[in-house]
Scaffold this motif. Structure first.
Motif, PDB file in Angstrom:
ATOM      1  N   SER A 180       0.857  -1.184   0.000  1.00 48.23           N
ATOM      2  CA  SER A 180       0.000   0.000   0.000  1.00 48.23           C
ATOM      3  C   SER A 180       0.888   1.228   0.000  1.00 48.23           C
ATOM      4  N   GLY A 181       0.805   2.029  -1.068  1.00 41.35           N
ATOM      5  CA  GLY A 181       1.771   3.106  -1.217  1.00 41.35           C
ATOM      6  C   GLY A 181       1.164   4.439  -1.605  1.00 41.35           C
ATOM      7  N   ASN A 182       2.029   5.455  -1.658  1.00 42.43           N
ATOM      8  CA  ASN A 182       1.574   6.800  -1.985  1.00 42.43           C
ATOM      9  C   ASN A 182       2.185   7.355  -3.266  1.00 42.43           C
ATOM     10  N   ILE A 183       2.586   6.479  -4.199  1.00 34.59           N
ATOM     11  CA  ILE A 183       2.822   6.965  -5.552  1.00 34.59           C
ATOM     12  C   ILE A 183       1.452   7.143  -6.193  1.00 34.59           C
ATOM     13  N   THR A 184       1.336   8.036  -7.158  1.00 29.60           N
ATOM     14  CA  THR A 184       0.044   8.281  -7.779  1.00 29.60           C
ATOM     15  C   THR A 184      -0.290   7.178  -8.781  1.00 29.60           C
ATOM     16  N   TRP A 185      -1.566   7.090  -9.127  1.00 34.60           N
ATOM     17  CA  TRP A 185      -1.977   6.110 -10.129  1.00 34.60           C
ATOM     18  C   TRP A 185      -1.258   6.365 -11.451  1.00 34.60           C
ATOM     19  N   GLU A 186      -1.060   7.625 -11.791  1.00 32.42           N
ATOM     20  CA  GLU A 186      -0.390   7.967 -13.042  1.00 32.42           C
ATOM     21  C   GLU A 186       1.073   7.516 -13.011  1.00 32.42           C
ATOM     22  N   GLU A 187       1.740   7.696 -11.872  1.00 32.08           N
ATOM     23  CA  GLU A 187       3.121   7.226 -11.746  1.00 32.08           C
ATOM     24  C   GLU A 187       3.187   5.709 -11.871  1.00 32.08           C
ATOM     25  N   ASN A 188       2.204   5.032 -11.288  1.00 31.84           N
ATOM     26  CA  ASN A 188       2.171   3.578 -11.388  1.00 31.84           C
ATOM     27  C   ASN A 188       2.003   3.135 -12.842  1.00 31.84           C
ATOM     28  N   LEU A 189       1.118   3.816 -13.583  1.00 32.23           N
ATOM     29  CA  LEU A 189       0.891   3.437 -14.976  1.00 32.23           C
ATOM     30  C   LEU A 189       2.114   3.714 -15.847  1.00 32.23           C
ATOM     31  N   GLN A 190       2.894   4.734 -15.509  1.00 30.87           N
ATOM     32  CA  GLN A 190       4.108   4.994 -16.268  1.00 30.87           C
ATOM     33  C   GLN A 190       5.054   3.797 -16.215  1.00 30.87           C
ATOM     34  N   LYS A 191       5.062   3.109 -15.055  1.00 27.39           N
ATOM     35  CA  LYS A 191       5.934   1.940 -14.897  1.00 27.39           C
ATOM     36  C   LYS A 191       5.264   0.665 -15.386  1.00 27.39           C
ATOM     37  N   ASN A 192       3.981   0.488 -15.084  1.00 23.40           N
ATOM     38  CA  ASN A 192       3.322  -0.806 -15.308  1.00 23.40           C
ATOM     39  C   ASN A 192       2.202  -0.799 -16.336  1.00 23.40           C
ATOM     40  N   GLY A 193       1.884   0.363 -16.886  1.00 21.66           N
ATOM     41  CA  GLY A 193       0.748   0.450 -17.793  1.00 21.66           C
ATOM     42  C   GLY A 193       0.857  -0.411 -19.039  1.00 21.66           C
ATOM     43  N   SER A 194       2.071  -0.716 -19.468  1.00 21.69           N
ATOM     44  CA  SER A 194       2.240  -1.474 -20.719  1.00 21.69           C
ATOM     45  C   SER A 194       1.762  -2.910 -20.607  1.00 21.69           C
ATOM     46  N   TRP A 195       1.692  -3.460 -19.375  1.00 24.99           N
ATOM     47  CA  TRP A 195       1.281  -4.858 -19.235  1.00 24.99           C
ATOM     48  C   TRP A 195       0.028  -5.034 -18.383  1.00 24.99           C
ATOM     49  N   LEU A 196      -0.541  -3.937 -17.919  1.00 25.83           N
ATOM     50  CA  LEU A 196      -1.773  -4.015 -17.137  1.00 25.83           C
ATOM     51  C   LEU A 196      -2.990  -3.834 -18.028  1.00 25.83           C
ATOM     52  N   GLU A 197      -4.012  -4.638 -17.784  1.00 31.06           N
ATOM     53  CA  GLU A 197      -5.293  -4.497 -18.463  1.00 31.06           C
ATOM     54  C   GLU A 197      -6.257  -3.782 -17.524  1.00 31.06           C
TER      55      GLU A 197
END
Length: 209
Positions: A123-140
Motif C-alpha cells: 500500500s503506497g503513496n505513488i500516484t496512479w499515473e506514476e504507477n501506470l508509467q511503470k506498469n501500464g504497458s502490461w496491465l489491463e
C-alpha cells in the motif's frame, strides 16, 4: 516460505533512488476490545500484535516529499476471517519490508495452507499515473468493486505471478499472487480466483480511502 522482492521495491528503484527507514514506530493510540482488536483514531479495526504494527511515517524524507501518508495498512486492516475466506492463512501474516522515504509503501505477505501460493500486498503513496508509467504497458484496465484498477499475469519475466493494482485516494495498492516452489510442480495458475481475492482486499481498504 515467501520468496522474491515486493512490487513496491521494484517500483521505487524505477521511480527514484530514495533513502528509507524501516524502524517500526508506535501505532496510533487505541483502546483494546475483547477480541484482540483495537479501534484506532480513524475508527477502523487494527490487529494488535506489536510485530504487525506499521512504522512511523514521520521522518525527514516523508516531510520533504509533500506526499500524503499511507492510510491503508494491509498487515493490520485485513481481518483473519477475510483473508481466510479467500484461501490464505491469517497466522502466516508477515510484515515488511516497509519502505518509508520520499515514497512510502506498507507491505504484508500471506501463505496459503499448502505453502504453494503467496499473497503480497503493498500500500503506497505513488500516484496512479506514476504507477501506470511503470506498469501500464502490461496491465489491463478493470475495476474492483467500482474502484479503478488494472491486472496482468506478472510483470515482464514474472511468469509465476499474477497482479492486481488498485487506485486509492492517496496512491495505490499493489497485490500479487506468486506460485511458490512447492506449487510449481502442480502447474498452479497464479491468476485463479485473483479477482475474488482482490475484491476481499478492496473491501478492507474502505470506500473512504
Amino acid at each position: 516460505m515467501k520468496t522474491g522482492i515486493s512490487i513496491a521495491s521494484c517500483l521505487l528503484v524505477a521511480l527514484a533512488s530514495a533513502s528509507c527507514s524501516s524502524t517500526p514506530g508506535a501505532a496510533k493510540s487505541a483502546s483494546p476490545t475483547s477480541e484482540g482488536v483495537t479501534e484506532t483514531q480513524t475508527a477502523r479495526p487494527t490487529l494488535t500484535n506489536p510485530k504487525l504494527q506499521p512504522p512511523s511515517q514521520d521522518n525527514k524524507y516523508t516531510r520533504s516529499s509533500g506526499r500524503p501518508k499511507v492510510v491503508f495498512d494491509p498487515c493490520t486492516w485485513i481481518g483473519a476471517a477475510d483473508i481466510e475466506s479467500v484461501g490464505f492463512r491469517s497466522e502466516s501474516r508477515e510484515r515488511g519490508p516497509d519502505l518509508v522515504a520520499e515514497y512510502t509503501f506498507l507491505t504484508c505477505t500471506f501463505d496459503n495452507p499448502g505453502n504453494t501460493l503467496a499473497l503480497g500486498l503493498d500500500s503506497g503513496n505513488i500516484t496512479w499515473e506514476e504507477n501506470l508509467q511503470k506498469n501500464g504497458s502490461w496491465l489491463e484496465s478493470t475495476t474492483i468493486n467500482g474502484r479503478r484498477a488494472g491486472w496482468g499475469k506478472g510483470a515482464p519475466g514474472a511468469t509465476d505471478e499474477c497482479n492486481v493494482q488498485m487506485e486509492t485516494k492517496v496512491g495505490v495498492v499493489l497485490m500479487w499472487i506468486r506460485v511458490q516452489s512447492l506449487g510449481k510442480n502442480q502447474n498452479l495458475d497464479p491468476c485463479a480466483n485473483i479477482m475474488e481475492i482482490a475484491s476481499a482486499v478492496e473491501k478492507s481498504i474502505g470506500k473512504e480511502n
